[in-house]
Design an enzyme around this catalytic site. Structure first.
Site, PDB file in Angstrom:
ATOM      1  N   GLU A  73     -29.082 -19.984   4.664  1.00 53.78           N
ATOM      2  CA  GLU A  73     -29.821 -20.460   3.486  1.00 53.78           C
ATOM      3  C   GLU A  73     -30.766 -21.591   3.852  1.00 53.78           C
ATOM      4  O   GLU A  73     -30.856 -22.603   3.133  1.00 53.78           O
ATOM      5  CB  GLU A  73     -28.852 -20.894   2.382  1.00 53.78           C
ATOM      6  CG  GLU A  73     -27.994 -19.760   1.881  1.00 53.78           C
ATOM      7  CD  GLU A  73     -27.099 -20.117   0.685  1.00 53.78           C
ATOM      8  OE1 GLU A  73     -27.012 -21.298   0.311  1.00 53.78           O
ATOM      9  OE2 GLU A  73     -26.496 -19.174   0.119  1.00 53.78           O
ATOM     10  N   GLU A 118     -22.968 -13.208   2.966  1.00 51.07           N
ATOM     11  CA  GLU A 118     -22.035 -14.064   2.211  1.00 51.07           C
ATOM     12  C   GLU A 118     -21.910 -13.484   0.807  1.00 51.07           C
ATOM     13  O   GLU A 118     -22.918 -13.070   0.224  1.00 51.07           O
ATOM     14  CB  GLU A 118     -22.601 -15.484   2.170  1.00 51.07           C
ATOM     15  CG  GLU A 118     -21.654 -16.507   1.607  1.00 51.07           C
ATOM     16  CD  GLU A 118     -22.235 -17.917   1.716  1.00 51.07           C
ATOM     17  OE1 GLU A 118     -22.780 -18.297   2.774  1.00 51.07           O
ATOM     18  OE2 GLU A 118     -22.143 -18.645   0.711  1.00 51.07           O
TER      19      GLU A 118
HETATM   20  C1  GAL Z   1     -23.511 -20.690  -0.429  1.00 52.29           C
HETATM   21  C2  GAL Z   1     -23.561 -21.484   0.868  1.00 52.29           C
HETATM   22  C3  GAL Z   1     -22.164 -21.862   1.316  1.00 52.29           C
HETATM   23  C4  GAL Z   1     -21.406 -22.444   0.177  1.00 52.29           C
HETATM   24  C5  GAL Z   1     -21.348 -21.460  -0.943  1.00 52.29           C
HETATM   25  C6  GAL Z   1     -20.538 -21.909  -2.128  1.00 52.29           C
HETATM   26  O1  GAL Z   1     -24.736 -20.614  -1.038  1.00 52.29           O
HETATM   27  O2  GAL Z   1     -24.161 -20.725   1.870  1.00 52.29           O
HETATM   28  O3  GAL Z   1     -22.264 -22.790   2.367  1.00 52.29           O
HETATM   29  O4  GAL Z   1     -22.031 -23.608  -0.216  1.00 52.29           O
HETATM   30  O5  GAL Z   1     -22.671 -21.232  -1.379  1.00 52.29           O
HETATM   31  O6  GAL Z   1     -20.596 -20.992  -3.151  1.00 52.29           O
END
Ligand code: GAL
Length: 837
Positions: A423, A531
């Site tokens: 991100e 993710e």
């Molecule tokens: C994502 C991020 C992670 C964590 C997660 C929590 O956007 O890549 O590091 O912060 O959100 O939901």
């Protein structure tokens, strides 16, 4: 007959091995350099000096994390996002000698990772600074080294400028340190590269590239003998080359081998070979270096997803941060192994090292246990996410850090893709405002592409796309065998990272509604969900009705308030950018083009207590809580991802009389499940296609719920949950009763509060006191509560929803350990653990 041939070839291989001059006598000595350091928390500018008296400092062994020993406070500069534990400056020193017999050898110190901004001195001379807290680095001590006399190594660690991380980093020399003594002619740091350009069941080609470093004053002719050993240590192939290495230079030697009938590295049988590189000069072996590797082939396909050794394989992965719960970030191999065992038991087959280079021990374990790793370099590039993060160092350090990361890790068979960032804010379409300023121009100085590209930046290539290309080019030049991706949270094809066309695999974080457009938006590109989910759950806590959704926080940047500081375990609570586990798994399962996903997260971790703020200080995202106790959703995955028979029923059965309670069951290998409340059937249920659970809505009456799963009328499994009475006793179970007396090994002891009949008291929060005697120590205590302010380094802990954890660590003396747990009037319990050499 076959057996005969095998035995003969084994004996032959052994004879060959024994006939290798010097084999088994290593001239390189790598020692564990973790013992007998001194530590001081706080600034002492003169502590680098060899004459400085550190007698009053604390004595300890590494790896060490001073933050985990501290007190939680909302005023700690890391903030709740960083775990609300202290930072600061810490000093480490170690005095050591080496036998004069080693004179003429090279002496290197290797740090696997120091958080952060570490400066290292040897005998008063600075060797340099390394800001990135997740990178491994080496210093050559030789020029300043005094053989046969005392040498003092001093390390200043600076984690005072915070926040610099979106999660808990830990503080100190939190990974292992090694001392290597080697001949001036040796395999360079991370100096081997083993690849398998073609692999089939019948034959594999093995390509070895070895960097031989000549730190002597004269040119040498070195012989490089590379032996391939199977997993029994028997030689199966060798290649011998001779090469001239100029004094002060490194020379690469390339060797190619063919291996027939290779054992492939698979998830079920992660078979490891070893390349042993022996260097001889004038007929004498001067160095020996070992590289474990695996033989496997894989592709990421735009239509069929990930294919490993010809078998389509869904990547059922999880993201993990590096902390080990109550042990903090101090690396402990057994603690990492336990996490992986718990995940493997769920059916998980993939790990994303979010969002930084991991400890080498994690990768070694993934190689041995069979996980698909996505190895990630950065959470940010030039644009910062927290006030003092790595973006401060990116311009100066990214080339070195990225290079070292890839060189260190590229031989691990478990790694299947590199991620150059998570991100990163450079991705956003509206980040296009970036101009090709002086700083950016400097950044691209070493960029090997056609400079005309720079001129075109306004039209086709933004500075951020060029930066993406540069990083990808760097990775490709060091390892062309693995695809590159990045965890992007702007799914638009105009995203600067996508526009660079440098990513081999399109990676999204979340954004499920865009999955269906991947075909159209990124024709021909494979896709992975880098993710997913970000569901929120507190183990043991249930919010009803279970079919209403709680999407928290309402806005990502505004902490949410709710007096319970608890999120429901019914898969009915998630962050607004996330989704439920079931919805996402359905999508991933039913679409072959999706190579897989990495769920946020496998385990709860310290810091980032979304949706809450203080007193919450650790995450709610895990499938498993911080103490290592699975939440209910664990069993949904187990029912889908494993071949084990599964029937998991929840919640507990202690409610108010007449209260409406939703009872869920995750199950597999059965056509139907039936629930009985105090012997009376409450109905037979069957999961529909694409359902992952069944539910009964009941009026609570104390007693027993019993669920039976049946296939073709035959009972597969039965589960009973009883209304628990008052807490009456403590029951402890160690994950291992016998551990190694090495001062490192651990036994994780689950402590439960039960009623007189042995039922778990699911709401119990009794304070339990521990008394340990014998050959061990208490390394930490926890209960998985994200809001507990209790210290992790104590000999007491409150139960949380009926459970807590004690982690016992061996000493170097073998013997028995007895752990006694007491709590007021509850019946106490004693546990015996044996430690052996
Ligand atoms: C994502 C991020 C992670 C964590 C997660 C929590 O956007 O890549 O590091 O912060 O959100 O939901």
């Amino acid at each position: 007959m076959k057996k005969h041939i095998l035995n003969f070839s084994a004996v032959f291989a052994l004879l060959m091995l024994l006939s290798v001059p010097g084999y088994g006598m290593t001239s390189r000595v790598i020692s564990d350099f973790n013992k007998n350091w001194t530590f001081h928390l706080g600034e002492i500018p003169e502590a680098f000096s060899p004459g400085y008296k550190d007698n009053s400092w604390r004595k300890l062994n590494l790896p060490h994390d001073w933050a985990i020993e501290g007190e939680f406070s909302k005023d700690n500069p890391s903030g709740c996002g960083g775990g609300a534990l202290p930072g600061g400056v810490g000093w480490y020193r170690k005095t050591f000698t080496l036998d004069p017999i080693n004179k003429g050898k090279k002496v290197f110190v290797d740090f696997d990772g120091v958080y952060m901004d570490a400066e290292v001195w040897i005998n008063g001379t600075t060797l340099g600074k390394r800001p990135y807290g997740y990178i491994s680095f080496r210093y050559d001590l030789t020029p300043y080294f005094k053989f046969g006399q005392k040498n003092v190594i001093a390390v200043r660690v600076d984690n005072s400028e915070q926040p610099n991380s979106r999660w808990y980093s830990g503080c100190g020399i939190y990974r292992n340190v090694w001392l290597t003594v080697a001949d001036p002619v040796h395999v360079d740091q991370w100096g081997t590269y083993v690849t398998t350009p073609s692999v089939s069941k019948d034959e594999a080609s093995i390509a070895l590239a070895t960097q031989i470093k000549n730190d002597s004053k004269t040119d040498v002719t070195a012989e490089l003998r590379s032996l391939i050993l199977n997993n029994k240590g028997l030689e199966v192939k060798r290649s011998v080359s001779s090469v001239k290495v100029v004094a002060g230079k490194a020379q690469e030697v390339k060797q190619n081998l063919e291996l027939s009938k290779p054992e492939l590295w698979t998830l079920q049988n992660p078979y490891l070979y070893k390349a042993v590189s022996q260097i001889s000069v004038d007929g004498k072996v001067v160095d020996q270096y070992e590289t474990p590797f695996g033989i496997r082939n894989f592709i990421f396909d735009a239509k069929k997803g990930f294919i490993l050794n010809g078998v389509p394989t869904k990547i059922n992965g999880v993201c993990m941060h590096h902390d080990l719960g109550c042990l903090g970030s101090a690396v402990n191999t057994r603690a990492i192994q336990r996490q992986l065992e718990i995940l493997k038991n769920m059916g998980c087959n993939g790990i994303r090292c979010s969002h930084n280079p991991p400890a080498p021990e994690l990768l070694n374990l993934c190689d041995r246990m069979g996980f698909i790793v996505m190895d990630e370099s950065f959470d940010m590039w030039r644009k910062k996410k927290t006030a003092h993060d790595y973006s401060r160092y990116f311009n100066e350090w990214h080339e070195r850090d990225l290079t070292d990361h890839i060189l260190r890790d590229r031989n691990h068979p478990s790694i299947f893709m590199w991620s150059i960032g998570n991100e990163v804010l450079e991705q956003w379409t509206d980040a296009n405002a970036d101009t090709l300023d002086l700083q950016a121009a400097n950044l691209l100085l070493n960029f090997k592409r056609d400079p005309k590209m720079l001129a075109q930046k306004g039209d086709s290539m933004s500075i951020n796309s060029l930066l993406t290309l540069k990083l990808a080019d760097m990775v490709k030049s060091l390892d062309p065998t693995r695809p590159i991706t990045s965890g992007c949270n702007e799914p638009d094809p105009n995203n600067h990272l996508f526009r660079s066309n440098a990513l081999d695999i399109i990676g999204f974080n979340y954004h499920e509604s865009y999955f269906k457009d991947v075909y159209k938006n990124f024709p021909g590109k494979p896709f992975i969900v880098t993710e997913s989910i970000s569901a929120l759950m507190t183990r043991g806590y249930y919010r009803m009705p279970s079919d209403s959704m709680y999407i928290w926080p309402v806005r990502w940047d505004i902490p949410f308030h709710d007096d319970s500081y608890s999120c429901s375990s019914y898969d009915n609570c998630h962050a607004p950018w996330g989704s439920t586990h079931e919805d996402t798994w359905r999508l991933v399962k039913n679409n072959d083009f999706i190579s897989g996903m990495f769920i946020w997260t496998g385990f709860d971790y310290l810091g980032e207590p979304t949706p809450y703020d203080w007193p919450a200080r650790s995450s709610y995202f895990g499938i498993v809580d911080l103490a290592g106790f699975p939440k209910d959703i664990y069993y949904m995955y187990q029912s889908e991802w494993t071949n084990k028979d599964v029937l998991h029923v929840f919640p507990h059965w202690n409610w108010k009389l007449g209260e409406t309670v939703d009872v869920w069951a995750y199950y597999n290998h059965a056509d139907e499940v039936e629930l009985f409340l105090n012997g009376k059937s409450q109905g037979v249920k069957t999961k529909g296609k694409d359902d992952f659970h069944v539910m009964w809505r009941l009026k609570f009456a104390p007693g027993t719920i019993k669920v039976v799963s049946r296939k073709a009328g035959k009972v597969v499994l039965t589960k009973e949950i009883k209304t628990a009475g008052a807490p009456a006793q403590i029951v402890m179970t160690g994950d291992r009763k016998r551990i190694t007396a090495d001062g490192k090994d651990l036994s994780f002891v689950t402590v439960e509060v039960r009623d007189k009949d042995g039922n778990l008291c699911s709401n119990a929060d009794n304070l339990i006191n521990f008394d340990l005697k014998g050959a061990g120590t208490i390394a930490g205590v926890d209960n998985g509560s994200p809001i507990s302010g209790e210290s992790f380094k104590a000999n007491f802990r409150k139960a949380f929803y009926g459970k807590c954890l004690v982690v016992i660590q061996s000493t170097e003396n073998k013997g028995n350990i007895t752990l006694k747990a007491t709590s007021g009037k509850l019946k106490s319990n004693e546990l015996l653990i044996n430690t052996t050499k």
